[in-house]
Design a protein around this motif. Structure first.
Motif, PDB file in Angstrom:
ATOM      1  N   LEU A 137      34.107  48.978  34.214  1.00 30.48           N
ATOM      2  CA  LEU A 137      34.624  49.842  33.141  1.00 30.48           C
ATOM      3  C   LEU A 137      36.074  49.534  32.781  1.00 30.48           C
ATOM      4  O   LEU A 137      36.544  49.919  31.707  1.00 30.48           O
ATOM      5  N   ARG A 138      36.778  48.854  33.669  1.00 39.32           N
ATOM      6  CA  ARG A 138      38.226  48.757  33.523  1.00 39.32           C
ATOM      7  C   ARG A 138      38.667  48.006  32.273  1.00 39.32           C
ATOM      8  O   ARG A 138      39.565  48.457  31.551  1.00 39.32           O
ATOM      9  N   LEU A 139      38.056  46.861  32.002  1.00 45.16           N
ATOM     10  CA  LEU A 139      38.497  46.074  30.848  1.00 45.16           C
ATOM     11  C   LEU A 139      38.371  46.886  29.569  1.00 45.16           C
ATOM     12  O   LEU A 139      39.308  46.931  28.764  1.00 45.16           O
ATOM     13  N   GLY A 140      37.234  47.533  29.374  1.00 42.83           N
ATOM     14  CA  GLY A 140      37.038  48.345  28.180  1.00 42.83           C
ATOM     15  C   GLY A 140      38.045  49.472  28.087  1.00 42.83           C
ATOM     16  O   GLY A 140      38.604  49.739  27.017  1.00 42.83           O
ATOM     17  N   ILE A 141      38.309  50.134  29.209  1.00 43.02           N
ATOM     18  CA  ILE A 141      39.274  51.232  29.230  1.00 43.02           C
ATOM     19  C   ILE A 141      40.664  50.728  28.861  1.00 43.02           C
ATOM     20  O   ILE A 141      41.377  51.340  28.044  1.00 43.02           O
ATOM     21  N   TYR A 142      41.074  49.596  29.437  1.00 41.94           N
ATOM     22  CA  TYR A 142      42.402  49.059  29.169  1.00 41.94           C
ATOM     23  C   TYR A 142      42.564  48.666  27.700  1.00 41.94           C
ATOM     24  O   TYR A 142      43.604  48.905  27.086  1.00 41.94           O
ATOM     25  N   LEU A 143      41.540  48.045  27.131  1.00 38.20           N
ATOM     26  CA  LEU A 143      41.623  47.623  25.729  1.00 38.20           C
ATOM     27  C   LEU A 143      41.681  48.830  24.799  1.00 38.20           C
ATOM     28  O   LEU A 143      42.436  48.835  23.822  1.00 38.20           O
ATOM     29  N   VAL A 144      40.890  49.850  25.098  1.00 35.58           N
ATOM     30  CA  VAL A 144      40.928  51.071  24.286  1.00 35.58           C
ATOM     31  C   VAL A 144      42.302  51.738  24.397  1.00 35.58           C
ATOM     32  O   VAL A 144      42.886  52.177  23.389  1.00 35.58           O
ATOM     33  N   LEU A 145      42.846  51.822  25.602  1.00 31.81           N
ATOM     34  CA  LEU A 145      44.152  52.440  25.794  1.00 31.81           C
ATOM     35  C   LEU A 145      45.263  51.629  25.135  1.00 31.81           C
ATOM     36  O   LEU A 145      46.233  52.194  24.610  1.00 31.81           O
ATOM     37  N   TRP A 186      52.356  47.778  26.340  1.00 33.77           N
ATOM     38  CA  TRP A 186      52.378  46.606  27.218  1.00 33.77           C
ATOM     39  C   TRP A 186      51.830  46.873  28.609  1.00 33.77           C
ATOM     40  O   TRP A 186      51.377  45.938  29.289  1.00 33.77           O
ATOM     41  N   LEU A 187      51.876  48.129  29.076  1.00 36.97           N
ATOM     42  CA  LEU A 187      51.269  48.452  30.370  1.00 36.97           C
ATOM     43  C   LEU A 187      49.820  48.007  30.414  1.00 36.97           C
ATOM     44  O   LEU A 187      49.334  47.519  31.448  1.00 36.97           O
ATOM     45  N   PHE A 188      49.118  48.141  29.308  1.00 38.00           N
ATOM     46  CA  PHE A 188      47.686  47.851  29.301  1.00 38.00           C
ATOM     47  C   PHE A 188      47.408  46.346  29.220  1.00 38.00           C
ATOM     48  O   PHE A 188      46.357  45.886  29.652  1.00 38.00           O
ATOM     49  N   VAL A 189      48.367  45.573  28.709  1.00 41.69           N
ATOM     50  CA  VAL A 189      48.272  44.112  28.810  1.00 41.69           C
ATOM     51  C   VAL A 189      48.388  43.714  30.278  1.00 41.69           C
ATOM     52  O   VAL A 189      47.641  42.859  30.782  1.00 41.69           O
ATOM     53  N   PHE A 190      49.326  44.335  30.976  1.00 39.73           N
ATOM     54  CA  PHE A 190      49.496  44.106  32.411  1.00 39.73           C
ATOM     55  C   PHE A 190      48.216  44.455  33.166  1.00 39.73           C
ATOM     56  O   PHE A 190      47.760  43.696  34.041  1.00 39.73           O
ATOM     57  N   LEU A 191      47.614  45.592  32.829  1.00 39.63           N
ATOM     58  CA  LEU A 191      46.414  46.032  33.542  1.00 39.63           C
ATOM     59  C   LEU A 191      45.201  45.154  33.219  1.00 39.63           C
ATOM     60  O   LEU A 191      44.339  44.951  34.080  1.00 39.63           O
ATOM     61  N   VAL A 192      45.127  44.631  32.000  1.00 48.60           N
ATOM     62  CA  VAL A 192      44.071  43.657  31.692  1.00 48.60           C
ATOM     63  C   VAL A 192      44.244  42.432  32.586  1.00 48.60           C
ATOM     64  O   VAL A 192      43.274  41.870  33.109  1.00 48.60           O
ATOM     65  N   GLY A 193      45.497  42.020  32.785  1.00 48.02           N
ATOM     66  CA  GLY A 193      45.761  40.912  33.703  1.00 48.02           C
ATOM     67  C   GLY A 193      45.328  41.231  35.114  1.00 48.02           C
ATOM     68  O   GLY A 193      44.756  40.391  35.818  1.00 48.02           O
ATOM     69  N   SER A 194      45.565  42.477  35.560  1.00 47.26           N
ATOM     70  CA  SER A 194      45.149  42.865  36.913  1.00 47.26           C
ATOM     71  C   SER A 194      43.633  42.849  37.033  1.00 47.26           C
ATOM     72  O   SER A 194      43.085  42.529  38.097  1.00 47.26           O
ATOM     73  N   TRP A 195      42.942  43.191  35.951  1.00 48.12           N
ATOM     74  CA  TRP A 195      41.474  43.125  35.946  1.00 48.12           C
ATOM     75  C   TRP A 195      41.012  41.672  36.085  1.00 48.12           C
ATOM     76  O   TRP A 195      40.129  41.366  36.898  1.00 48.12           O
ATOM     77  N   ALA A 196      41.616  40.782  35.320  1.00 48.36           N
ATOM     78  CA  ALA A 196      41.259  39.360  35.416  1.00 48.36           C
ATOM     79  C   ALA A 196      41.589  38.811  36.798  1.00 48.36           C
ATOM     80  O   ALA A 196      40.899  37.920  37.308  1.00 48.36           O
TER      81      ALA A 196
END
Length: 249
Positions: A137-145, A186-196
């Motif tokens: 679920l994380r990637l979708g959540i991060y992109l939406v946020l 930008w926090l959510f760009v960081f979190l997308v990176g953490s997901w990857a």
């Protein structure tokens, strides 16, 4: 709450990409110093003092390589054992830079730049921001946020209280920061990176990704990214002042 163990071997491709982002950042800031210190020359040659720094191409690329740098910082959190400590150190350095750049002799304050952002993001991650969210679920959540925070900051006015919300992305008339990367989005760009980073840390990518040789120069820059970020502006400033002296500007 334990984080993934860091692999013993550095991944050169990540260092190379980080180094490329750092190189482009330094290159961009060099143009800033040229425009700032040689404004008359840039105006006479290009018709505008800031054309080398602020133009449609560089304005777009600036956010591309900054986004890459932030994404890789998030990815690297999956490869570190001490994100809370790293974040605290990064944020402390950022606040020292705020103090120095706010001195009258410089008067170009960095109020919430990329180091403030990364330090805060690392500490948020270190405090287990998403440990209980299912991975799928994380990637979708991060992109939406990311999209929602971008819209929120650009659409919602906070009037008086905005003065206290500039780290989140709301500014006020007269606000200035020589380097500005607020938490939203930008926090959510960081979190997308953490997901990857999950897939990198668990070695689920093709073996070539881990064995691929990087570009030595960019890899070196990537490994020294924090030091380069701290010292690059004084070095660039001295270089442009030398150019100005030689050119008799």
């Amino acid at each position: 709450m334990s984080e993934e163990k860091a692999p013993k071997k550095r991944i050169e491709l990540i260092d190379t990409l980080r180094g490329l982002a750092v190189f482009l950042m330094v290159f961009h800031h060099f143009f800033y110093d040229l425009c700032w210190l040689l404004g008359d020359w840039t105006t006479s040659v290009f018709g505008s003092r800031w054309v080398l720094f602020s133009n449609p191409v560089f304005n777009f690329l600036h956010y591309v390589f900054a986004g890459l740098f932030i994404f890789l910082a998030g990815l690297s959190c999956r490869l570190s054992r001490s994100n809370l400590k790293r974040g605290a150190i990064c944020f402390a350095i950022a606040m020292a830079m705020t103090f120095v750049t706010s001195l009258p002799v410089i008067d170009s304050p960095i109020r919430f730049g990329v180091l403030h952002l990364l330090g805060t993001c690392m500490m948020i991650y270190g405090l287990a921001a998403d440990k209980n969210v299912p991975r799928f679920l994380r990637l979708g959540i991060y992109l939406v946020l990311f999209a929602a925070s971008f819209w929120l900051v650009s659409s919602v006015s906070t009037e008086e209280i905005a003065k206290w919300l500039f780290p989140l992305g709301w500014t006020y008339p007269g606000f200035y920061s020589a380097d500005y990367f607020p938490l939203f989005p930008w926090l959510f760009v960081f979190l997308v990176g953490s997901w990857a980073g999950y897939y990198v840390a668990e070695k689920k990518l093709p073996a070539r990704f881990y064995d691929l040789k990087g570009v030595p120069f960019f890899s070196w820059l990537g490994k020294k990214a924090l030091i380069i970020y701290i010292i690059h502006q004084p070095v660039l400033y001295a270089l442009v002042m030398l150019i100005k002296l030689i050119a008799g500007k």
